[in-house]
Enzyme design. Structure first.
Site: not given
Ligand SMILES: Nc1ncnc2c1ncn2[C@@H]1O[C@H](COP(=O)(O)OP(=O)(O)O)[C@@H](O)[C@H]1O
Ligand SMILES: [Mg+2]
Length: 208
Positions: A8-14, A29, A122
């Site tokens: 779904l997503a790849k950030g700096a941390e997770a 996550k 945040d």
């Molecule tokens: N429970 C969830 N349901 C749907 N999408 C999610 C959920 N958690 C995270 N995401 C998607 O993943 C992205 C990154 O998650 P996030 O927890 O903000 O991680 P990071 O610490 O990398 O910012 C979010 O901006 C959202 O688009």
């Molecule tokens: Mg985030």
């Protein structure tokens, strides 16, 4: 941006992956290891942030604001399994030209967690999801359950900063955000005063 299947997503941390848990739509996550940190310190940081994020998500829900349900979490593994929320991030909602109603709801949600002594830590437009017409907060690993007015002011400022950058008509919508906040936070005046003070300090440092 396109990621590999299921990511779904790849950030700096997770790294976040779409999963199923007992047939429920879930998100996994995982906080990744950082080789530039001493291993013991890295583990402590990942465990601490994972634990705080899970506890904060629960506290936000208990305060009556939307956040994904926690299915399971393991601080030592740096893993959280939570409910998958089918929805649109506020970032995309704003890019599509949002109206004042959604800003009112965001203000009301933020004021509500603050009134219960919680800060988010945040609050960017990527950490807010609009799901079933309601506001849901994500990613509160830097939040506090015993927040100071300063921390609440930082939440307001960070949100306004992200919001101004994301929406061309932000000035019109700002009023709705403040109205929503005032509705749910009895000590709104103190928090707004703090937020202004923080903004002045930031301008002074930047020299603008
Ligand atoms: N429970 C969830 N349901 C749907 N999408 C999610 C959920 N958690 C995270 N995401 C998607 O993943 C992205 C990154 O998650 P996030 O927890 O903000 O991680 P990071 O610490 O990398 O910012 C979010 O901006 C959202 O688009
Ligand atoms: Mg985030």
């Amino acid at each position: 941006m396109r990621y590999e299947e299921g990511v779904l997503a790849k950030g700096a941390e997770a790294v976040l992956r779409r999963r199923e848990l007992f047939g429920l739509p879930a998100v996994e996550k995982v906080r990744v290891k950082k080789s530039y940190r001493l291993p013991a310190l890295d583990e402590a940081i990942r465990a601490g942030r994972t634990r705080n994020e899970a506890r904060m998500l629960e506290a936000i829900r208990e305060a009556g604001v939307g956040s994904p349900r926690i299915y399971y979490y393991d601080p030592d593994g740096g893993v959280i399994f939570m409910e998958y929320l089918e929805g649109i991030r506020l970032k995309e909602v704003l890019e599509g030209g949002a109206d004042g109603r959604v800003l009112y709801l965001v203000g009301e949600a933020l004021g509500r967690i603050h009134s219960r002594g919680l800060s988010h830590g945040d609050l960017t437009t990527s950490n807010i999801i609009i799901h079933r017409g309601g506001v849901f907060f994500l990613d509160p690993s830097f939040g506090s359950r015993d927040a100071s007015e300063e921390e609440m002011g930082v939440d307001v400022n960070l949100f306004l900063e992200a919001f101004r950058a994301a929406h061309p008509r932000w000035e019109e919508l700002l009023k709705s955000f403040f109205e929503g906040y005032k509705e749910s936070c009895p000590f709104w005046k103190e928090v707004f005063k703090k937020a202004e003070e923080i903004e002045r300090r930031a301008r002074y440092v930047k020299g603008v």
